[in-house]
Design a protein around this motif. Structure first.
Motif, PDB file in Angstrom:
ATOM      1  N   VAL A   1       0.862  -1.178   0.000  1.00  0.00           N
ATOM      2  CA  VAL A   1       0.000   0.000   0.000  1.00  0.00           C
ATOM      3  C   VAL A   1       0.901   1.231   0.000  1.00  0.00           C
ATOM      4  N   LEU A   2       0.695   2.113  -0.961  1.00  0.00           N
ATOM      5  CA  LEU A   2       1.428   3.377  -1.027  1.00  0.00           C
ATOM      6  C   LEU A   2       0.629   4.436  -0.275  1.00  0.00           C
ATOM      7  N   ILE A   3       1.332   5.209   0.574  1.00  0.00           N
ATOM      8  CA  ILE A   3       0.674   6.207   1.419  1.00  0.00           C
ATOM      9  C   ILE A   3       1.323   7.565   1.191  1.00  0.00           C
TER      10      ILE A   3
ATOM     11  N   SER B   1      -1.820   9.774  -6.570  1.00  0.00           N
ATOM     12  CA  SER B   1      -1.413   8.484  -7.139  1.00  0.00           C
ATOM     13  C   SER B   1      -1.249   7.389  -6.077  1.00  0.00           C
ATOM     14  N   ASN B   2      -1.326   7.726  -4.803  1.00  0.00           N
ATOM     15  CA  ASN B   2      -1.178   6.744  -3.728  1.00  0.00           C
ATOM     16  C   ASN B   2      -2.453   5.940  -3.529  1.00  0.00           C
TER      17      ASN B   2
ATOM     18  N   HIS C   1       4.900   9.394   1.038  1.00  0.00           N
ATOM     19  CA  HIS C   1       5.288   9.364   2.439  1.00  0.00           C
ATOM     20  C   HIS C   1       5.829   8.008   2.905  1.00  0.00           C
ATOM     21  N   ALA C   2       5.089   6.940   2.643  1.00  0.00           N
ATOM     22  CA  ALA C   2       5.474   5.622   3.165  1.00  0.00           C
ATOM     23  C   ALA C   2       4.826   4.516   2.347  1.00  0.00           C
ATOM     24  N   GLU C   3       5.307   3.301   2.573  1.00  0.00           N
ATOM     25  CA  GLU C   3       4.700   2.101   2.005  1.00  0.00           C
ATOM     26  C   GLU C   3       4.476   1.107   3.133  1.00  0.00           C
ATOM     27  N   LEU C   4       3.410   0.346   3.026  1.00  0.00           N
ATOM     28  CA  LEU C   4       3.198  -0.806   3.895  1.00  0.00           C
ATOM     29  C   LEU C   4       3.297  -2.047   3.038  1.00  0.00           C
ATOM     30  N   TRP C   5       4.080  -3.016   3.487  1.00  0.00           N
ATOM     31  CA  TRP C   5       4.225  -4.300   2.795  1.00  0.00           C
ATOM     32  C   TRP C   5       3.783  -5.400   3.734  1.00  0.00           C
TER      33      TRP C   5
ATOM     34  N   SER D   1       9.695  11.395   5.339  1.00  0.00           N
ATOM     35  CA  SER D   1      10.018  11.783   6.718  1.00  0.00           C
ATOM     36  C   SER D   1       9.055  11.119   7.696  1.00  0.00           C
ATOM     37  N   CYS D   2       8.872   9.830   7.542  1.00  0.00           N
ATOM     38  CA  CYS D   2       7.886   9.079   8.310  1.00  0.00           C
ATOM     39  C   CYS D   2       8.304   8.902   9.769  1.00  0.00           C
ATOM     40  N   GLN D   3       7.305   9.008  10.663  1.00  0.00           N
ATOM     41  CA  GLN D   3       7.518   8.779  12.088  1.00  0.00           C
ATOM     42  C   GLN D   3       6.459   7.808  12.602  1.00  0.00           C
TER      43      GLN D   3
END
Length: 75
Positions: free
Chosen positions: A21-23, A28-29, A42-46, A59-61
């Motif tokens: 999942v692209l965040i 386009s996410n 920002h981030a990806e979840l795999w 710059s994910c936290q």
């Protein structure tokens, strides 16, 4: 099915379908989130077996701590 939950209610729950999942703020996410500190990509979840991996694309936290490159946890 794995569901991404926002406990403070800032966004609705998001069911994670597939293995990635692209965040970010860009349209386009898969999950479009806008707000302070949210980058276009920002981030990806795999999903890797029984683990969920967060991959920092900007710059994910997590819980106020920066994610160096990736963070893994079990479902």
């Amino acid at each position: 099915m794995l569901i991404l939950n926002f406990p403070n209610g800032e966004h609705g729950d998001f069911p994670i379908q597939g293995n990635r999942v692209l965040i970010g703020a860009a349209e386009s996410n898969d999950l479009v989130l806008r707000g302070k500190g949210m980058e276009p990509n920002h981030a990806e979840l795999w999903k890797e077996g029984e683990a969920v991996v967060l991959v920092n694309r900007s710059s994910c936290q997590v819980n106020g701590a920066p994610v160096e490159e990736r963070l893994s946890g079990h479902q």
